[in-house]
Enzyme design. Structure first.
Site, PDB file in Angstrom:
ATOM      1  N   ARG A   1      13.211  65.009  52.547  1.00 17.79           N
ATOM      2  CA  ARG A   1      13.964  65.910  51.662  1.00 17.79           C
ATOM      3  C   ARG A   1      14.292  65.255  50.328  1.00 17.79           C
ATOM      4  NH1 ARG A   1      19.860  66.214  54.783  1.00 17.79           N
ATOM      5  NH2 ARG A   1      20.783  66.769  52.816  1.00 17.79           N
TER       6      ARG A   1
ATOM      7  N   ASN B   1      19.142  71.442  56.414  1.00 14.73           N
ATOM      8  CA  ASN B   1      18.545  70.499  55.447  1.00 14.73           C
ATOM      9  C   ASN B   1      17.703  69.465  56.181  1.00 14.73           C
ATOM     10  OD1 ASN B   1      20.303  71.880  53.782  1.00 14.73           O
ATOM     11  ND2 ASN B   1      21.838  70.270  53.820  1.00 14.73           N
TER      12      ASN B   1
ATOM     13  N   CYS C   1      25.338  75.248  58.784  1.00 10.94           N
ATOM     14  CA  CYS C   1      26.079  74.580  57.703  1.00 10.94           C
ATOM     15  C   CYS C   1      25.147  73.936  56.684  1.00 10.94           C
ATOM     16  CB  CYS C   1      27.069  73.560  58.244  1.00 10.94           C
ATOM     17  SG  CYS C   1      26.282  72.184  59.075  1.00 10.94           S
TER      18      CYS C   1
ATOM     19  N   ARG D   1      32.027  66.762  55.200  1.00 12.96           N
ATOM     20  CA  ARG D   1      31.144  65.583  55.243  1.00 12.96           C
ATOM     21  C   ARG D   1      32.006  64.329  55.109  1.00 12.96           C
ATOM     22  NH1 ARG D   1      27.411  69.255  52.476  1.00 12.96           N
ATOM     23  NH2 ARG D   1      25.359  69.115  53.464  1.00 12.96           N
TER      24      ARG D   1
ATOM     25  N   HIS E   1      21.588  65.005  48.277  1.00 12.20           N
ATOM     26  CA  HIS E   1      23.037  65.187  48.354  1.00 12.20           C
ATOM     27  C   HIS E   1      23.664  65.343  46.978  1.00 12.20           C
ATOM     28  CE1 HIS E   1      22.595  64.129  52.589  1.00 12.20           C
ATOM     29  NE2 HIS E   1      23.619  64.935  52.702  1.00 12.20           N
TER      30      HIS E   1
ATOM     31  N   ARG F   1      32.927  66.600  60.420  1.00 13.61           N
ATOM     32  CA  ARG F   1      31.743  65.927  60.957  1.00 13.61           C
ATOM     33  C   ARG F   1      31.990  64.429  60.901  1.00 13.61           C
ATOM     34  NH1 ARG F   1      26.066  66.482  57.996  1.00 13.61           N
ATOM     35  NH2 ARG F   1      26.996  65.189  56.381  1.00 13.61           N
TER      36      ARG F   1
ATOM     37  N   GLU G   1      20.099  69.429  64.110  1.00 15.82           N
ATOM     38  CA  GLU G   1      19.322  69.142  62.891  1.00 15.82           C
ATOM     39  C   GLU G   1      18.090  68.307  63.189  1.00 15.82           C
ATOM     40  OE1 GLU G   1      21.809  67.087  60.029  1.00 15.82           O
ATOM     41  OE2 GLU G   1      22.794  65.922  61.578  1.00 15.82           O
TER      42      GLU G   1
END
Ligand code: PEP
Ligand code: MG
Length: 539
Positions: free
Chosen positions: A463, A452, A500, A295, A188, A331, A429
């Site tokens: 990740r 992601n 997104c 976010r 992030h 979100r 996701e």
């Protein structure tokens, strides 16, 4: 001149002073002191600095968040000056001949314990404030205090690693670039750097020697190079490179106001990802057509307590109002994994990316969820709002969410509080969501693919794990097939589908996404115009 190398996760050139960010570890050692007068003076100087920081924080919070939240810093300023607290520290330095850090630590603990023993809830709550002030003072005294407000001018931040809760506290216009020893391309922090439009280099072989602070540096986000105290030739070459990049961006300005449509007439909605109200300026500047991912969890980071309904309402309302009727997809909070806030008291997990996070927390702590939903629904009266829910794995979750949403709407109706017509969607996701996308599509208005996490869970690659960056491959056929299937299932059931995750801005794939039938791409605002160009050139 010294040259260091890392992996670039966002391009651009930054030229400016270096700033070494060291986390305040706050292991307080007791040391014997001879010159107590000098130690008291050291404490007084730290107190003054803490006062200045709190004043700046109060002003920033007043500007960005609101009066109620700013009052916390006012209370901190008062406690910092509290005579009992100050005398407790100076007496201890003088009588016990100990270092200021230790005196602050012990006096802080004693004051906090006193507050905690009181009957009154309000007074008990002050214990956390005293702890905060002690930490601030100790950090300043030990030279580990590094926060955005302490930076005198825009700087290149060098750190071991940065958690999202640390990055959100930076004043964005005070950071020219981020360089970290650790960190992955998909973290992030990298995402935030893209959002802030500043070069970012991870896994860099830099030293974090505090004496580097204040020296001149250059970050080349194209090659991943960091120059410390550059020579004349390097500086001239990099200035030229920076100029060329600025000129390239200027050329893209001609795309402002043009529709995002392919040569064959297919309209793609080109939206932006944001993490705060401040980011809306960049959204408007880059002519994004809406916000495809807000976010919202960033509102919960870098603070000591939950944001209230009112605070959240103000932020959502401001974002929605500034977008002036354009779509804003908020979100709901995706806390957990790397985005941690201590006050959530999430027990330690071995594997937080697959742990208690996002919608799992919201469905467990329904009061926290409802507070956020009420704030969003109230704000929806000021423009066009949509809500999407992260980390969905089942139809049962979506049904339960919809029940809670109905309860919130009923409450608002009973209170005569207006709200708009809000589209509901989910993030796709997880592989589970892809596999049941047909069933999920029947429940919602839209899907937004979070590539992601979808890449992470599909390929079973963390990740955040920098050593796996080279095989974290969002172009993997498995991921692309998942995207294809998700789009098809959405369309079969009358829902629209966007992306997104960071892959949405990957221009090598733009044509393929269009062929797959994608309806929307939501990207960091800085990519908007370049992506519009790419889409307009596509058949
Ligand atoms: C994603 O997972 O692709 C996404 C957009 O959400 P985040 O990066 O915040 O997890
Ligand atoms: Mg995600």
């Amino acid at each position: 001149m010294e040259t260091r190398q890392g992996k670039s996760v966002f391009s651009g050139v930054a030229i400016g002073k270096l700033f070494v960010f060291k986390k305040a570890k706050q292991v307080v050692e007791k040391k014997d002191i001879e010159d107590t007068a000098a130690e008291v003076a050291r404490y007084m100087a730290a107190k003054e600095k803490a006062g200045e920081q709190l004043k700046l924080l109060k002003e920033k919070t007043l500007r960005d968040v609101g009066e109620a939240e700013a009052e916390i810093f006012e209370a901190h300023q008062m406690l910092l000056e509290d005579l009992d607290f100050v005398e407790g520290i100076t007496n201890m330095i003088e009588q016990d001949k100990v270092n200021a850090e230790y005196a602050v630590f012990v006096t802080g603990e004693q004051c906090a314990a006193l507050f905690l023993s009181m009957d009154d809830d309000y007074m008990r709550g002050r214990a956390a404030d005293i702890n905060d002030i002690s930490s601030r003072l100790i950090a300043i005294l030990s030279g580990t205090q590094v926060s955005a407000e302490a930076m005198p001018e825009p700087v290149i931040v060098m750190a071991e690693d940065l958690a999202p809760s640390e990055t959100v506290q930076f004043e964005k216009d005070k950071i020219l670039a981020i360089v970290t020893q650790k960190g992955s391309a998909n973290s992030h922090t990298a995402i935030l750097a893209r959002m802030m439009n500043i070069p970012c280099i991870v896994t860099a072989d830099i030293d974090l020697d505090p004496s580097l602070t204040g020296k001149e540096g250059i970050v080349d986000g194209f090659t991943g190079k960091i120059y410390i105290e550059p020579d004349e030739v390097t500086r001239a070459v990099m200035q030229e490179k920076k100029k060329r990049e600025e000129e390239r961006k200027l050329l893209l300005q001609s795309l402002k106001g043009l529709p995002t449509v392919t040569k064959s007439g297919k309209v793609i909605h080109l939206y932006a990802n944001i993490g705060s109200e401040e980011d809306v300026d960049s959204v408007l500047e880059n002519d994004s057509e809406g916000i495809g991912l807000f976010r919202s969890e960033f509102l919960y980071l870098g603070r000591n307590d939950y944001p209230t309904e009112e605070e959240q309402f103000q932020v959502y309302k401001n974002v929605i109002a500034k977008m002036n009727g354009k779509k804003v997809i908020i979100r709901t909070l995706d806390i957990g994994a790397d985005k941690q806030a201590d006050y959530f008291n999430i027990p330690h997990e071995e594997n937080p990316a697959m742990g208690f996070r996002a919608i799992r927390i919201c469905l467990d702590r329904v009061d926290v969820f409802k507070t956020q939903l009420r704030a969003i629904y109230r704000a929806s009266a000021y423009g066009t709002a949509s809500i999407m829910f992260p980390m969905i794995i089942s139809v049962a979750e979506v049904k339960r969410i919809k029940e809670i949403v109905e309860e919130v709407k009923d409450e608002l109706r009973q209170e005569d509080i207006p709200f708009g017509d809000v589209e509901l969607g989910i993030m796709v996701e997880t592989p589970a969501a892809v596999m049941i996308a047909d069933m999920l599509a029947a429940e919602v208005d839209f899907f937004s693919i979070g590539t992601n996490d979808l890449t992470q869970y599909t390929l079973a690659i963390d990740r955040q794990n920098q050593s796996l960056d080279s095989i974290y491959d969002p172009h993997h056929e498995a991921v692309l097939r998942m995207i294809q299937r998700t789009i098809e299932c959405a369309h079969d059931h009358g829902a629209w589908c966007g992306i997104c995750g960071e892959l949405g801005a990957d221009m090598e794939l733009t044509r393929r996404f269009i062929q797959m039938g994608i309806d929307e791409l939501s990207v960091s605002p800085v990519f908007t115009l370049e992506l519009r160009k790419k889409i307009r050139e596509a058949e």
